[in-house]
Design a protein around this motif. Structure first.
Motif, PDB file in Angstrom:
ATOM      1  N   GLU A   1      -4.090 -73.313  -2.704  1.00  0.00           N
ATOM      2  CA  GLU A   1      -3.326 -73.547  -1.474  1.00  0.00           C
ATOM      3  C   GLU A   1      -1.876 -73.096  -1.613  1.00  0.00           C
ATOM      4  O   GLU A   1      -1.306 -72.541  -0.684  1.00  0.00           O
ATOM      5  CB  GLU A   1      -3.413 -75.015  -1.064  1.00  0.00           C
ATOM      6  CG  GLU A   1      -4.840 -75.392  -0.697  1.00  0.00           C
ATOM      7  CD  GLU A   1      -4.944 -76.572   0.215  1.00  0.00           C
ATOM      8  OE1 GLU A   1      -4.451 -76.478   1.352  1.00  0.00           O
ATOM      9  OE2 GLU A   1      -5.521 -77.587  -0.195  1.00  0.00           O
ATOM     10  N   ASP A  61      -6.124 -83.049  -0.669  1.00  0.00           N
ATOM     11  CA  ASP A  61      -6.577 -83.279   0.704  1.00  0.00           C
ATOM     12  C   ASP A  61      -8.093 -83.208   0.864  1.00  0.00           C
ATOM     13  O   ASP A  61      -8.613 -83.420   1.950  1.00  0.00           O
ATOM     14  CB  ASP A  61      -5.893 -82.315   1.672  1.00  0.00           C
ATOM     15  CG  ASP A  61      -6.087 -80.860   1.296  1.00  0.00           C
ATOM     16  OD1 ASP A  61      -6.940 -80.557   0.433  1.00  0.00           O
ATOM     17  OD2 ASP A  61      -5.380 -80.012   1.866  1.00  0.00           O
ATOM     18  N   ASP A 118      -7.375 -81.359  -5.838  1.00  0.00           N
ATOM     19  CA  ASP A 118      -7.602 -81.100  -4.414  1.00  0.00           C
ATOM     20  C   ASP A 118      -7.203 -82.369  -3.665  1.00  0.00           C
ATOM     21  O   ASP A 118      -8.043 -83.198  -3.332  1.00  0.00           O
ATOM     22  CB  ASP A 118      -9.074 -80.746  -4.170  1.00  0.00           C
ATOM     23  CG  ASP A 118      -9.386 -80.459  -2.714  1.00  0.00           C
ATOM     24  OD1 ASP A 118      -8.441 -80.305  -1.907  1.00  0.00           O
ATOM     25  OD2 ASP A 118     -10.580 -80.395  -2.364  1.00  0.00           O
ATOM     26  N   THR A 150      -1.031 -72.591   2.315  1.00  0.00           N
ATOM     27  CA  THR A 150      -1.290 -73.722   3.199  1.00  0.00           C
ATOM     28  C   THR A 150      -0.759 -75.007   2.573  1.00  0.00           C
ATOM     29  O   THR A 150      -0.392 -75.036   1.406  1.00  0.00           O
ATOM     30  CB  THR A 150      -2.801 -73.866   3.475  1.00  0.00           C
ATOM     31  OG1 THR A 150      -3.487 -74.004   2.226  1.00  0.00           O
ATOM     32  CG2 THR A 150      -3.342 -72.660   4.223  1.00  0.00           C
ATOM     33  N   ASP A 171     -10.212 -80.698   0.840  1.00  0.00           N
ATOM     34  CA  ASP A 171     -10.755 -79.623   1.677  1.00  0.00           C
ATOM     35  C   ASP A 171     -11.477 -78.536   0.883  1.00  0.00           C
ATOM     36  O   ASP A 171     -11.871 -77.511   1.428  1.00  0.00           O
ATOM     37  CB  ASP A 171      -9.659 -79.002   2.546  1.00  0.00           C
ATOM     38  CG  ASP A 171      -8.581 -78.288   1.750  1.00  0.00           C
ATOM     39  OD1 ASP A 171      -8.658 -78.291   0.503  1.00  0.00           O
ATOM     40  OD2 ASP A 171      -7.654 -77.741   2.370  1.00  0.00           O
ATOM     41  N   GLY A 172     -11.645 -78.773  -0.421  1.00  0.00           N
ATOM     42  CA  GLY A 172     -12.366 -77.813  -1.239  1.00  0.00           C
ATOM     43  C   GLY A 172     -11.505 -76.710  -1.822  1.00  0.00           C
ATOM     44  O   GLY A 172     -12.004 -75.839  -2.521  1.00  0.00           O
ATOM     45  N   ARG A 173     -10.217 -76.717  -1.550  1.00  0.00           N
ATOM     46  CA  ARG A 173      -9.281 -75.719  -2.089  1.00  0.00           C
ATOM     47  C   ARG A 173      -8.362 -76.438  -3.065  1.00  0.00           C
ATOM     48  O   ARG A 173      -7.809 -77.487  -2.756  1.00  0.00           O
ATOM     49  CB  ARG A 173      -8.443 -75.079  -0.972  1.00  0.00           C
ATOM     50  CG  ARG A 173      -9.224 -74.411   0.127  1.00  0.00           C
ATOM     51  CD  ARG A 173      -9.927 -73.167  -0.288  1.00  0.00           C
ATOM     52  NE  ARG A 173      -8.954 -72.107  -0.555  1.00  0.00           N
ATOM     53  CZ  ARG A 173      -9.238 -71.016  -1.235  1.00  0.00           C
ATOM     54  NH1 ARG A 173     -10.427 -70.816  -1.723  1.00  0.00           N
ATOM     55  NH2 ARG A 173      -8.325 -70.103  -1.433  1.00  0.00           N
ATOM     56  N   GLN A 181      -2.756 -81.438   3.586  1.00  0.00           N
ATOM     57  CA  GLN A 181      -3.477 -81.476   4.858  1.00  0.00           C
ATOM     58  C   GLN A 181      -4.721 -80.601   4.751  1.00  0.00           C
ATOM     59  O   GLN A 181      -4.622 -79.433   4.388  1.00  0.00           O
ATOM     60  CB  GLN A 181      -2.605 -80.962   6.002  1.00  0.00           C
ATOM     61  CG  GLN A 181      -1.387 -81.799   6.250  1.00  0.00           C
ATOM     62  CD  GLN A 181      -0.479 -81.195   7.311  1.00  0.00           C
ATOM     63  OE1 GLN A 181      -0.682 -80.082   7.758  1.00  0.00           O
ATOM     64  NE2 GLN A 181       0.530 -81.941   7.695  1.00  0.00           N
ATOM     65  N   PRO A 182      -5.889 -81.176   5.073  1.00  0.00           N
ATOM     66  CA  PRO A 182      -7.121 -80.379   4.994  1.00  0.00           C
ATOM     67  C   PRO A 182      -7.021 -79.145   5.895  1.00  0.00           C
ATOM     68  O   PRO A 182      -6.505 -79.221   7.004  1.00  0.00           O
ATOM     69  CB  PRO A 182      -8.203 -81.324   5.498  1.00  0.00           C
ATOM     70  CG  PRO A 182      -7.615 -82.685   5.429  1.00  0.00           C
ATOM     71  CD  PRO A 182      -6.124 -82.530   5.539  1.00  0.00           C
ATOM     72  N   ASP A 183      -7.488 -78.058   5.364  1.00  0.00           N
ATOM     73  CA  ASP A 183      -7.526 -76.827   6.145  1.00  0.00           C
ATOM     74  C   ASP A 183      -8.819 -76.808   6.935  1.00  0.00           C
ATOM     75  O   ASP A 183      -9.883 -77.098   6.395  1.00  0.00           O
ATOM     76  CB  ASP A 183      -7.478 -75.599   5.226  1.00  0.00           C
ATOM     77  CG  ASP A 183      -6.220 -75.586   4.381  1.00  0.00           C
ATOM     78  OD1 ASP A 183      -5.157 -75.931   4.913  1.00  0.00           O
ATOM     79  OD2 ASP A 183      -6.319 -75.259   3.191  1.00  0.00           O
ATOM     80  N   THR A 184      -8.718 -76.480   8.199  1.00  0.00           N
ATOM     81  CA  THR A 184      -9.921 -76.359   8.998  1.00  0.00           C
ATOM     82  C   THR A 184     -10.374 -74.915   8.946  1.00  0.00           C
ATOM     83  O   THR A 184      -9.549 -74.004   8.978  1.00  0.00           O
ATOM     84  CB  THR A 184      -9.664 -76.766  10.466  1.00  0.00           C
ATOM     85  OG1 THR A 184      -8.583 -75.979  10.958  1.00  0.00           O
ATOM     86  CG2 THR A 184      -9.311 -78.217  10.582  1.00  0.00           C
ATOM     87  N   PRO A 185     -11.674 -74.717   8.836  1.00  0.00           N
ATOM     88  CA  PRO A 185     -12.145 -73.335   8.794  1.00  0.00           C
ATOM     89  C   PRO A 185     -11.749 -72.609  10.072  1.00  0.00           C
ATOM     90  O   PRO A 185     -11.788 -73.181  11.152  1.00  0.00           O
ATOM     91  CB  PRO A 185     -13.663 -73.465   8.691  1.00  0.00           C
ATOM     92  CG  PRO A 185     -13.942 -74.907   8.429  1.00  0.00           C
ATOM     93  CD  PRO A 185     -12.724 -75.690   8.788  1.00  0.00           C
TER      94      PRO A 185
END
Length: 132
Positions: free
Chosen positions: A101, A92, A90, A107, A94-96, A111-115
């Motif tokens: 991703e 970035d 992972d 995605t 972001d938990g994915r 880059q972290p994905d924003t909810p």
């Protein structure tokens, strides 16, 4: 969880088989491996994989490039353990995972994905009167 990792490696392998990397792509991949210091992909270690992820993050590589680089590594004989490490990472934070991703979300793994914001709609049954 090991079954999930195995399926992710299979998905990467399937993607790799569909690719026809031209010489220019192979040069780009070679540049990454040279920067990491990997001479033989089949002998790549987890530490090499960690360094590769850092190089990719620093270079702001595109999701397609990362996916293709990993596919090329699979073609060139990277061990299942190294491929699993890549796919479970992972970068970035972001938990994915990288696999989620690249193969599910589409995605950018750098880059972290924003909810996604939830849109709240008023309930049709509620009729609130506000008094001040």
């Amino acid at each position: 969880m090991p079954e999930t990792k195995h399926l992710q490696v299979q998905e990467l392998s399937r993607f790799a088989q569909e690719q026809d990397f031209n010489q220019q792509y192979r040069q780009y991949f070679g540049d990454v491996w040279d920067e990491v210091g990997v001479r033989d992909i089949s002998k790549m270690t987890i530490q090499d994989a960690e360094q590769t992820l850092k190089v990719l993050a620093d270079s702001e590589a595109s999701p397609q490039f990362i996916k293709s680089l990993l596919a090329q590594a699979a073609i060139d004989g990277a061990t299942p353990q190294v491929l699993e490490y890549f796919l479970a990472s992972d970068i970035d934070g972001d938990g994915r995972t990288l696999a989620q991703e690249l193969f599910q979300d589409g995605t950018n793994p750098l880059q972290p994905d924003t909810p996604k914001a939830q849109v709240l709609s008023p309930s049709p049954t509620e009729d609130l009167d506000w008094e001040i």
